[in-house]
Design a protein around this motif. Sequence first.
Motif, PDB file in Angstrom:
ATOM      1  N   CYS A 127       0.506  -4.037 -17.247  1.00  0.00           N
ATOM      2  CA  CYS A 127      -0.224  -3.493 -15.373  1.00  0.00           C
ATOM      3  C   CYS A 127      -1.438  -2.858 -15.860  1.00  0.00           C
ATOM      4  O   CYS A 127      -1.999  -2.707 -15.263  1.00  0.00           O
ATOM      5  N   ILE A 128      -0.989  -2.548 -17.437  1.00  0.00           N
ATOM      6  CA  ILE A 128      -1.870  -1.115 -17.223  1.00  0.00           C
ATOM      7  C   ILE A 128      -3.542  -1.595 -17.806  1.00  0.00           C
ATOM      8  O   ILE A 128      -4.271  -1.961 -17.385  1.00  0.00           O
ATOM      9  N   GLY A 129      -3.502  -2.649 -18.835  1.00  0.00           N
ATOM     10  CA  GLY A 129      -4.456  -3.289 -19.613  1.00  0.00           C
ATOM     11  C   GLY A 129      -4.907  -4.247 -18.274  1.00  0.00           C
ATOM     12  O   GLY A 129      -6.464  -4.358 -18.032  1.00  0.00           O
ATOM     13  N   ILE A 130      -4.013  -5.146 -17.655  1.00  0.00           N
ATOM     14  CA  ILE A 130      -4.627  -5.648 -16.143  1.00  0.00           C
ATOM     15  C   ILE A 130      -5.296  -4.727 -15.305  1.00  0.00           C
ATOM     16  O   ILE A 130      -6.672  -5.340 -14.878  1.00  0.00           O
ATOM     17  N   SER A 131      -4.943  -3.828 -14.903  1.00  0.00           N
ATOM     18  CA  SER A 131      -5.078  -2.945 -14.027  1.00  0.00           C
ATOM     19  C   SER A 131      -6.475  -2.503 -14.494  1.00  0.00           C
ATOM     20  O   SER A 131      -7.649  -2.176 -13.592  1.00  0.00           O
ATOM     21  N   LEU A 132      -6.934  -2.066 -15.947  1.00  0.00           N
ATOM     22  CA  LEU A 132      -7.941  -1.751 -16.958  1.00  0.00           C
ATOM     23  C   LEU A 132      -9.036  -3.235 -16.536  1.00  0.00           C
ATOM     24  O   LEU A 132     -10.605  -2.606 -15.809  1.00  0.00           O
ATOM     25  N   ALA A 133      -8.664  -4.317 -16.613  1.00  0.00           N
ATOM     26  CA  ALA A 133      -9.383  -4.952 -16.861  1.00  0.00           C
ATOM     27  C   ALA A 133     -10.227  -5.356 -15.477  1.00  0.00           C
ATOM     28  O   ALA A 133     -11.340  -5.796 -14.956  1.00  0.00           O
ATOM     29  N   LYS A 134      -9.006  -4.987 -14.533  1.00  0.00           N
ATOM     30  CA  LYS A 134      -9.768  -5.802 -13.284  1.00  0.00           C
ATOM     31  C   LYS A 134     -11.046  -4.361 -12.737  1.00  0.00           C
ATOM     32  O   LYS A 134     -11.961  -4.506 -11.936  1.00  0.00           O
ATOM     33  N   LYS A 135     -10.501  -2.923 -13.454  1.00  0.00           N
ATOM     34  CA  LYS A 135     -11.984  -2.144 -12.540  1.00  0.00           C
ATOM     35  C   LYS A 135     -13.080  -2.434 -13.538  1.00  0.00           C
ATOM     36  O   LYS A 135     -13.754  -1.949 -13.231  1.00  0.00           O
ATOM     37  N   PHE A 136     -13.012  -3.176 -14.685  1.00  0.00           N
ATOM     38  CA  PHE A 136     -14.238  -3.169 -15.183  1.00  0.00           C
ATOM     39  C   PHE A 136     -14.270  -4.354 -15.856  1.00  0.00           C
ATOM     40  O   PHE A 136     -14.307  -4.866 -17.025  1.00  0.00           O
ATOM     41  N   PRO A 137     -15.017  -5.232 -15.186  1.00  0.00           N
ATOM     42  CA  PRO A 137     -14.764  -6.716 -15.596  1.00  0.00           C
ATOM     43  C   PRO A 137     -15.929  -6.727 -16.544  1.00  0.00           C
ATOM     44  O   PRO A 137     -15.601  -8.104 -16.542  1.00  0.00           O
ATOM     45  N   GLU A 138     -16.579  -6.452 -16.917  1.00  0.00           N
ATOM     46  CA  GLU A 138     -17.167  -6.422 -18.272  1.00  0.00           C
ATOM     47  C   GLU A 138     -17.098  -6.036 -19.227  1.00  0.00           C
ATOM     48  O   GLU A 138     -17.791  -6.447 -20.266  1.00  0.00           O
ATOM     49  N   SER A 139     -16.470  -5.178 -19.720  1.00  0.00           N
ATOM     50  CA  SER A 139     -15.294  -4.891 -20.767  1.00  0.00           C
ATOM     51  C   SER A 139     -14.305  -6.423 -21.106  1.00  0.00           C
ATOM     52  O   SER A 139     -13.643  -6.964 -20.455  1.00  0.00           O
ATOM     53  N   ARG A 140     -13.929  -6.333 -22.051  1.00  0.00           N
ATOM     54  CA  ARG A 140     -13.038  -7.263 -22.845  1.00  0.00           C
ATOM     55  C   ARG A 140     -11.379  -6.382 -23.519  1.00  0.00           C
ATOM     56  O   ARG A 140     -11.797  -5.268 -24.006  1.00  0.00           O
ATOM     57  N   VAL A 141     -10.216  -6.790 -23.007  1.00  0.00           N
ATOM     58  CA  VAL A 141      -9.426  -6.526 -22.825  1.00  0.00           C
ATOM     59  C   VAL A 141      -8.253  -6.601 -23.501  1.00  0.00           C
ATOM     60  O   VAL A 141      -8.067  -7.884 -24.074  1.00  0.00           O
ATOM     61  N   LEU A 142      -8.173  -6.018 -24.713  1.00  0.00           N
ATOM     62  CA  LEU A 142      -6.941  -6.926 -25.563  1.00  0.00           C
ATOM     63  C   LEU A 142      -5.076  -6.366 -25.053  1.00  0.00           C
ATOM     64  O   LEU A 142      -5.318  -5.003 -25.634  1.00  0.00           O
ATOM     65  N   GLY A 143      -4.398  -6.459 -24.756  1.00  0.00           N
ATOM     66  CA  GLY A 143      -3.498  -6.413 -24.782  1.00  0.00           C
ATOM     67  C   GLY A 143      -2.384  -7.000 -26.002  1.00  0.00           C
ATOM     68  O   GLY A 143      -2.072  -8.105 -26.443  1.00  0.00           O
ATOM     69  N   VAL A 144      -1.564  -6.104 -26.318  1.00  0.00           N
ATOM     70  CA  VAL A 144      -0.469  -6.214 -27.952  1.00  0.00           C
ATOM     71  C   VAL A 144       1.052  -5.505 -27.174  1.00  0.00           C
ATOM     72  O   VAL A 144       1.531  -4.493 -26.851  1.00  0.00           O
ATOM     73  N   ASN A 146     -11.074 -11.192 -17.624  1.00  0.00           N
ATOM     74  CA  ASN A 146     -11.435 -10.873 -19.379  1.00  0.00           C
ATOM     75  C   ASN A 146     -10.203  -9.850 -19.897  1.00  0.00           C
ATOM     76  O   ASN A 146     -10.643  -9.156 -20.693  1.00  0.00           O
ATOM     77  N   ILE A 147      -8.618 -10.099 -20.009  1.00  0.00           N
ATOM     78  CA  ILE A 147      -7.807 -10.264 -20.947  1.00  0.00           C
ATOM     79  C   ILE A 147      -7.401 -10.860 -21.398  1.00  0.00           C
ATOM     80  O   ILE A 147      -6.936 -12.213 -21.198  1.00  0.00           O
ATOM     81  N   ASP A 148      -6.894 -10.504 -22.657  1.00  0.00           N
ATOM     82  CA  ASP A 148      -6.282 -11.474 -23.638  1.00  0.00           C
ATOM     83  C   ASP A 148      -5.174 -10.979 -24.464  1.00  0.00           C
ATOM     84  O   ASP A 148      -4.905  -9.641 -24.781  1.00  0.00           O
ATOM     85  N   PHE A 149      -4.341 -11.699 -24.503  1.00  0.00           N
ATOM     86  CA  PHE A 149      -3.158 -10.810 -25.195  1.00  0.00           C
ATOM     87  C   PHE A 149      -2.687 -11.391 -26.529  1.00  0.00           C
ATOM     88  O   PHE A 149      -1.829 -12.784 -26.929  1.00  0.00           O
ATOM     89  N   MET A 150      -1.872 -10.356 -26.496  1.00  0.00           N
ATOM     90  CA  MET A 150      -1.207 -11.180 -28.316  1.00  0.00           C
ATOM     91  C   MET A 150      -0.552 -10.670 -28.943  1.00  0.00           C
ATOM     92  O   MET A 150       0.064  -9.695 -28.879  1.00  0.00           O
ATOM     93  N   LEU A 151       0.195 -11.389 -29.992  1.00  0.00           N
ATOM     94  CA  LEU A 151       1.913 -11.056 -30.322  1.00  0.00           C
ATOM     95  C   LEU A 151       1.876 -10.510 -31.645  1.00  0.00           C
ATOM     96  O   LEU A 151       0.900 -10.708 -32.165  1.00  0.00           O
ATOM     97  N   SER A 152       2.163  -9.115 -31.705  1.00  0.00           N
ATOM     98  CA  SER A 152       1.487  -8.651 -33.180  1.00  0.00           C
ATOM     99  C   SER A 152       2.477  -7.064 -33.254  1.00  0.00           C
ATOM    100  O   SER A 152       3.170  -6.607 -32.243  1.00  0.00           O
ATOM    101  N   ASP A 153       3.293  -7.594 -34.300  1.00  0.00           N
ATOM    102  CA  ASP A 153       4.038  -5.733 -34.975  1.00  0.00           C
ATOM    103  C   ASP A 153       2.762  -4.205 -34.298  1.00  0.00           C
ATOM    104  O   ASP A 153       1.681  -5.017 -35.760  1.00  0.00           O
ATOM    105  N   LEU A 154       2.933  -3.716 -33.712  1.00  0.00           N
ATOM    106  CA  LEU A 154       2.430  -2.301 -33.999  1.00  0.00           C
ATOM    107  C   LEU A 154       1.734  -2.264 -35.004  1.00  0.00           C
ATOM    108  O   LEU A 154       0.823  -1.230 -35.530  1.00  0.00           O
TER     109      LEU A 154
END
Length: 359
Positions: free
Chosen positions: A107-124, A145-153
């Motif tokens: 929800c956070i990353g996608i909301s920011l991706a919609k607000k900033f379409p020229e940004s690259r967003v990564l959700g982990v 413009n958002i991608d998701f990655m499986l990762s131990d933070l």
Amino acid sequence: NNVDNADHDSFELLSAINGMTRTFYLVNGDSMLSEENYLLYEEYIDKRAAHVPLQHILGKAYFYGYEFEVNEDVLIPRPDTEVLVGEVIKVTRNGDNILDMCTGSGCIGISLAKKFPESRVLGVDVSEKALKVAQKNKHNLEADNIDFMLSDLFGELGNDITFNTIVSNPPYSIKWAGDDNAVLINDPRYSPAGVLAPKSKADFAFIMHSLAWLATNGTASIVCFPGILYRGGAEQKIRKYLIDNNFVDCIIQLPDNLFFGTSIATCIMVLKKSKKDNSTLFIDATKECVKVTNNNKLTDENIENIVKTFTDRKDIDYVSRLVSNKKIGENDYNLSISTYVEKEDTREKIDIDVLNKEI
């Protein structure tokens, strides 16, 4: 079964089944339900009586004007994270690299991706099931413009990666390896503080991780449990490191009782590496809410007021105070809002002379 806002939730469930308005329901009751819908309604009521969250029953939740799919594999988007997004928008430029740690439903990353379409967003996120939900929301909301990655933070994201904006609403006070792992104290993310977050409370591990991936001109905003602001031991030493190196930009205390079934209060810690002053802004936003049945609610106006106080960065009686880092050091690096922002005395003032005359 001690379900808060039971009347409200029962109507929401009914409305979700057949679109019935409240007025229609008050006039006709549930007599207009088909047998199939009535059985479904009973099933929903039983789940809610068992304290299954309303959003999980309906399979959806609203956040920052968007509808997100949610289920038991993700946390429900919360009001404090809407403040987080509002604050981040003020310091983010279209085209900035954005990291959403512990993305969950996205929800956070996608909301920011919609607000900033020229940004690259990564959700982990560490949960594969959560990322499946996030991917569905990305598709549903057409956030390309958002991608998701499986990762131990607490693992690596990659070499030489930095982000202009980092946002996170991590789990509070979870356990982690800490000093049981002899390698971590030499990890460049954690070693600058000279101490690791306690094994039983990983909150500052998330914060130090965020700081390590933050660009020199970037801003990180993390929702935190208030205990990290004043607890002693290793956490005090990490606060000392953050303050002495002028990384803490702002602490925002949010209202309590924002969430159904719990009175938990949260705060937001804002970090920057290139501040213009050697001070930290403290904001008491505990009154920025409205009462709705048994809970408090953040309205759009409340969120705007909090964000404005953050961007104005000035002293306001009983609301905000800009405190020098030297003063914070003198207070043993206590970052509690109540240490620096005086509470307004709302008790009725009694004039003793007038009272004596009346007597």
